[in-house]
Design a protein around this motif. Structure first.
Motif, PDB file in Angstrom:
ATOM      1  N   GLY A   1      85.547  25.348  81.509  1.00 20.36           N
ATOM      2  CA  GLY A   1      84.788  25.256  82.750  1.00 20.36           C
ATOM      3  C   GLY A   1      85.106  24.075  83.628  1.00 20.36           C
ATOM      4  O   GLY A   1      84.428  23.853  84.630  1.00 20.36           O
ATOM      5  N   THR A   2      86.110  23.290  83.292  1.00 19.80           N
ATOM      6  CA  THR A   2      86.413  22.130  84.112  1.00 19.80           C
ATOM      7  C   THR A   2      87.069  22.549  85.423  1.00 19.80           C
ATOM      8  O   THR A   2      87.823  23.513  85.480  1.00 19.80           O
ATOM      9  CB  THR A   2      87.346  21.155  83.367  1.00 19.80           C
ATOM     10  OG1 THR A   2      87.648  20.059  84.244  1.00 19.80           O
ATOM     11  CG2 THR A   2      88.635  21.822  82.961  1.00 19.80           C
ATOM     12  N   GLU A   3      86.764  21.841  86.504  1.00 19.79           N
ATOM     13  CA  GLU A   3      87.363  22.120  87.800  1.00 19.79           C
ATOM     14  C   GLU A   3      88.377  21.048  88.183  1.00 19.79           C
ATOM     15  O   GLU A   3      88.855  21.001  89.313  1.00 19.79           O
ATOM     16  CB  GLU A   3      86.264  22.211  88.868  1.00 19.79           C
ATOM     17  CG  GLU A   3      85.270  23.345  88.615  1.00 19.79           C
ATOM     18  CD  GLU A   3      84.187  23.399  89.665  1.00 19.79           C
ATOM     19  OE1 GLU A   3      84.177  22.513  90.548  1.00 19.79           O
ATOM     20  OE2 GLU A   3      83.348  24.313  89.600  1.00 19.79           O
ATOM     21  N   LEU A   4      88.721  20.193  87.264  1.00 19.34           N
ATOM     22  CA  LEU A   4      89.639  19.098  87.535  1.00 19.34           C
ATOM     23  C   LEU A   4      91.051  19.617  87.784  1.00 19.34           C
ATOM     24  O   LEU A   4      91.508  20.554  87.131  1.00 19.34           O
ATOM     25  CB  LEU A   4      89.651  18.130  86.351  1.00 19.34           C
ATOM     26  CG  LEU A   4      90.484  16.865  86.503  1.00 19.34           C
ATOM     27  CD1 LEU A   4      89.845  15.956  87.544  1.00 19.34           C
ATOM     28  CD2 LEU A   4      90.586  16.145  85.171  1.00 19.34           C
TER      29      LEU A   4
ATOM     30  N   GLN B   1      85.511  -2.342  73.209  1.00 19.73           N
ATOM     31  CA  GLN B   1      86.362  -3.187  74.037  1.00 19.73           C
ATOM     32  C   GLN B   1      86.159  -2.952  75.537  1.00 19.73           C
ATOM     33  O   GLN B   1      86.127  -3.893  76.324  1.00 19.73           O
ATOM     34  CB  GLN B   1      87.837  -2.955  73.673  1.00 19.73           C
ATOM     35  CG  GLN B   1      88.181  -3.296  72.236  1.00 19.73           C
ATOM     36  CD  GLN B   1      87.958  -4.762  71.913  1.00 19.73           C
ATOM     37  OE1 GLN B   1      88.322  -5.641  72.686  1.00 19.73           O
ATOM     38  NE2 GLN B   1      87.359  -5.029  70.761  1.00 19.73           N
ATOM     39  N   LEU B   2      86.014  -1.696  75.941  1.00 15.27           N
ATOM     40  CA  LEU B   2      85.880  -1.378  77.354  1.00 15.27           C
ATOM     41  C   LEU B   2      84.434  -1.205  77.791  1.00 15.27           C
ATOM     42  O   LEU B   2      84.142  -1.177  78.983  1.00 15.27           O
ATOM     43  CB  LEU B   2      86.660  -0.102  77.688  1.00 15.27           C
ATOM     44  CG  LEU B   2      88.168  -0.121  77.377  1.00 15.27           C
ATOM     45  CD1 LEU B   2      88.811   1.188  77.839  1.00 15.27           C
ATOM     46  CD2 LEU B   2      88.853  -1.307  78.034  1.00 15.27           C
ATOM     47  N   GLY B   3      83.526  -1.049  76.833  1.00 18.57           N
ATOM     48  CA  GLY B   3      82.112  -0.899  77.173  1.00 18.57           C
ATOM     49  C   GLY B   3      81.759   0.444  77.781  1.00 18.57           C
ATOM     50  O   GLY B   3      80.744   0.574  78.475  1.00 18.57           O
ATOM     51  N   LEU B   4      82.569   1.473  77.511  1.00 21.69           N
ATOM     52  CA  LEU B   4      82.269   2.802  78.040  1.00 21.69           C
ATOM     53  C   LEU B   4      81.115   3.434  77.268  1.00 21.69           C
ATOM     54  O   LEU B   4      80.989   3.248  76.062  1.00 21.69           O
ATOM     55  CB  LEU B   4      83.508   3.704  77.941  1.00 21.69           C
ATOM     56  CG  LEU B   4      84.723   3.291  78.776  1.00 21.69           C
ATOM     57  CD1 LEU B   4      85.878   4.251  78.524  1.00 21.69           C
ATOM     58  CD2 LEU B   4      84.371   3.251  80.259  1.00 21.69           C
ATOM     59  N   MET B   5      80.297   4.193  77.975  1.00 27.01           N
ATOM     60  CA  MET B   5      79.165   4.887  77.363  1.00 27.01           C
ATOM     61  C   MET B   5      79.505   6.369  77.266  1.00 27.01           C
ATOM     62  O   MET B   5      79.501   7.091  78.276  1.00 27.01           O
ATOM     63  CB  MET B   5      77.903   4.694  78.204  1.00 27.01           C
ATOM     64  CG  MET B   5      77.477   3.250  78.346  1.00 27.01           C
ATOM     65  SD  MET B   5      76.716   2.606  76.843  1.00 27.01           S
ATOM     66  CE  MET B   5      75.168   3.491  76.882  1.00 27.01           C
ATOM     67  N   ILE B   6      79.827   6.842  76.045  1.00 25.08           N
ATOM     68  CA  ILE B   6      80.191   8.238  75.843  1.00 25.08           C
ATOM     69  C   ILE B   6      78.918   9.070  75.752  1.00 25.08           C
ATOM     70  O   ILE B   6      78.026   8.777  74.962  1.00 25.08           O
ATOM     71  CB  ILE B   6      81.055   8.397  74.584  1.00 25.08           C
ATOM     72  CG1 ILE B   6      82.360   7.603  74.767  1.00 25.08           C
ATOM     73  CG2 ILE B   6      81.347   9.865  74.294  1.00 25.08           C
ATOM     74  CD1 ILE B   6      83.222   7.539  73.525  1.00 25.08           C
ATOM     75  N   GLY B   7      78.856  10.121  76.585  1.00 25.57           N
ATOM     76  CA  GLY B   7      77.615  10.876  76.680  1.00 25.57           C
ATOM     77  C   GLY B   7      77.587  12.198  75.946  1.00 25.57           C
ATOM     78  O   GLY B   7      76.750  12.406  75.064  1.00 25.57           O
TER      79      GLY B   7
ATOM     80  N   SER C   1      78.424   8.925  80.020  1.00 27.69           N
ATOM     81  CA  SER C   1      77.002   9.126  80.295  1.00 27.69           C
ATOM     82  C   SER C   1      76.732   9.351  81.779  1.00 27.69           C
ATOM     83  O   SER C   1      75.672   9.863  82.149  1.00 27.69           O
ATOM     84  CB  SER C   1      76.194   7.928  79.790  1.00 27.69           C
ATOM     85  OG  SER C   1      76.665   6.724  80.384  1.00 27.69           O
ATOM     86  N   ASP C   2      77.702   8.976  82.642  1.00 27.00           N
ATOM     87  CA  ASP C   2      77.531   9.229  84.074  1.00 27.00           C
ATOM     88  C   ASP C   2      78.142  10.567  84.494  1.00 27.00           C
ATOM     89  O   ASP C   2      78.331  10.834  85.674  1.00 27.00           O
ATOM     90  CB  ASP C   2      78.133   8.091  84.902  1.00 27.00           C
ATOM     91  CG  ASP C   2      79.638   7.925  84.683  1.00 27.00           C
ATOM     92  OD1 ASP C   2      80.240   8.764  83.981  1.00 27.00           O
ATOM     93  OD2 ASP C   2      80.206   6.939  85.193  1.00 27.00           O
ATOM     94  N   ALA C   3      78.467  11.405  83.504  1.00 30.89           N
ATOM     95  CA  ALA C   3      78.965  12.775  83.695  1.00 30.89           C
ATOM     96  C   ALA C   3      80.432  12.858  84.103  1.00 30.89           C
ATOM     97  O   ALA C   3      80.915  13.942  84.437  1.00 30.89           O
ATOM     98  CB  ALA C   3      78.101  13.543  84.690  1.00 30.89           C
ATOM     99  N   ARG C   4      81.167  11.769  84.044  1.00 25.52           N
ATOM    100  CA  ARG C   4      82.600  11.818  84.341  1.00 25.52           C
ATOM    101  C   ARG C   4      83.370  12.283  83.110  1.00 25.52           C
ATOM    102  O   ARG C   4      83.328  11.626  82.060  1.00 25.52           O
ATOM    103  CB  ARG C   4      83.121  10.441  84.752  1.00 25.52           C
ATOM    104  CG  ARG C   4      82.767  10.000  86.156  1.00 25.52           C
ATOM    105  CD  ARG C   4      83.412   8.653  86.459  1.00 25.52           C
ATOM    106  NE  ARG C   4      82.903   7.600  85.587  1.00 25.52           N
ATOM    107  CZ  ARG C   4      83.523   6.434  85.376  1.00 25.52           C
ATOM    108  NH1 ARG C   4      84.688   6.197  85.958  1.00 25.52           N
ATOM    109  NH2 ARG C   4      82.976   5.523  84.594  1.00 25.52           N
ATOM    110  N   ALA C   5      84.084  13.395  83.224  1.00 31.75           N
ATOM    111  CA  ALA C   5      84.952  13.845  82.135  1.00 31.75           C
ATOM    112  C   ALA C   5      86.143  12.896  82.055  1.00 31.75           C
ATOM    113  O   ALA C   5      86.741  12.561  83.078  1.00 31.75           O
ATOM    114  CB  ALA C   5      85.421  15.264  82.385  1.00 31.75           C
ATOM    115  N   PHE C   6      86.478  12.444  80.844  1.00 31.72           N
ATOM    116  CA  PHE C   6      87.580  11.482  80.738  1.00 31.72           C
ATOM    117  C   PHE C   6      88.508  11.743  79.563  1.00 31.72           C
ATOM    118  O   PHE C   6      89.632  11.234  79.527  1.00 31.72           O
ATOM    119  CB  PHE C   6      87.022  10.056  80.628  1.00 31.72           C
ATOM    120  CG  PHE C   6      86.590   9.664  79.242  1.00 31.72           C
ATOM    121  CD1 PHE C   6      87.350   8.788  78.482  1.00 31.72           C
ATOM    122  CD2 PHE C   6      85.420  10.173  78.684  1.00 31.72           C
ATOM    123  CE1 PHE C   6      86.964   8.427  77.199  1.00 31.72           C
ATOM    124  CE2 PHE C   6      85.026   9.820  77.419  1.00 31.72           C
ATOM    125  CZ  PHE C   6      85.798   8.948  76.661  1.00 31.72           C
TER     126      PHE C   6
END
Length: 239
Positions: free
Chosen positions: A115-118, A168-174, A211-216
């Motif tokens: 379902g990704t639109e990227l 290390q990067l402080g990313l929040m995985i949601g 957590s901010d809904a950005r697929a990465f």
């Protein structure tokens, strides 16, 4: 590590070693207070963690019964790094990195069904074989968007991507969206998983978002069919 975690890990270890076999009952909250020198609230929290992880079922009037928990071996649901899972299950593993491209393009067609639109985007592409007790079992292909993670050091690739992302990067995985399919083994599968042509592999594709809904992170895990089983623990929660 706080007292709740200490009690949880001690009980978990005893369950794993069958000090508390399936069908038996753990000590009551009052007994845990005496055994560990803790408050009743601490004991209650430790038991709640075991119940949430699928190791016990609280039965009114009887206590906390140890239930079948081996379905947690390599669960498909949930978001957990391979390293975290291997440590939790006490499995002897080894990572073999056989592909590392710091400047690649996301193979978007492989993930359209999720379902990704990227559109096609620059990624760091990583390919690893997961060895379990000296035998190849899983191929993990990870594609990490460079717009979110510009660079990934080799040591993180060889150790744990999630430890690098979070610590290390402080990313929040949601959250993550996943699908499971079966597919004929490719030449790449045959080579790295030591399987014959004509065999099938279980393919787990996922898109992981912050957590901010950005697929990465886009991941394709290819499992030897004779080593793969889809098991999960589900607890009904009434509205």
């Amino acid at each position: 590590m706080n007292k709740t975690s200490l009690v949880y890990h001690d009980l978990f270890q005893k369950i794993e070693e069958e000090g508390y076999p399936i069908g038996s009952y753990l000590p009551s909250e009052h007994q845990l207070c005496n055994l560990y020198g803790i408050s009743r609230e601490t004991g209650r929290k430790a038991l709640a963690m075991l119940a949430e992880d699928g190791y016990i079922q609280k039965i009114r009037g009887k206590g906390s019964m140890v239930i079948e928990h081996r379905q947690y071996e390599f669960p498909v649901s949930g978001i957990v790094s391979y390293k975290e899972l291997a440590e939790k299950l006490h499995i002897k593993t080894q990572n073999i990195v056989y592909g590392y491209q710091p400047n690649a393009t996301l193979p978007l067609a492989d993930f359209k069904s999720l379902g990704t639109e990227l559109t096609a985007a620059p990624v760091t592409a990583i390919k690893r074989v997961r060895m379990i007790y000296g035998e190849p079992a899983i191929i993990d292909k990870d594609y990490i968007l460079k717009s979110v993670v510009p660079e990934i050091p080799k040591r993180a690739v060889e150790d744990s991507l999630y430890a690098y992302f979070e610590n290390q990067l402080g990313l929040m995985i949601g959250y993550a969206t996943k699908e499971i399919t079966m597919a004929p083994a490719t030449d790449e599968d045959c080579k790295h998983l030591a399987i014959r042509k004509g065999a099938y592999v279980a393919v787990v594709r996922s898109v992981t978002s912050l957590s901010d809904a950005r697929a990465f992170q886009y991941t394709e895990s290819r499992h030897r069919a004779d080593r793969f089983s889809f098991r999960n623990f589900a607890r009904r929660v009434k509205k």
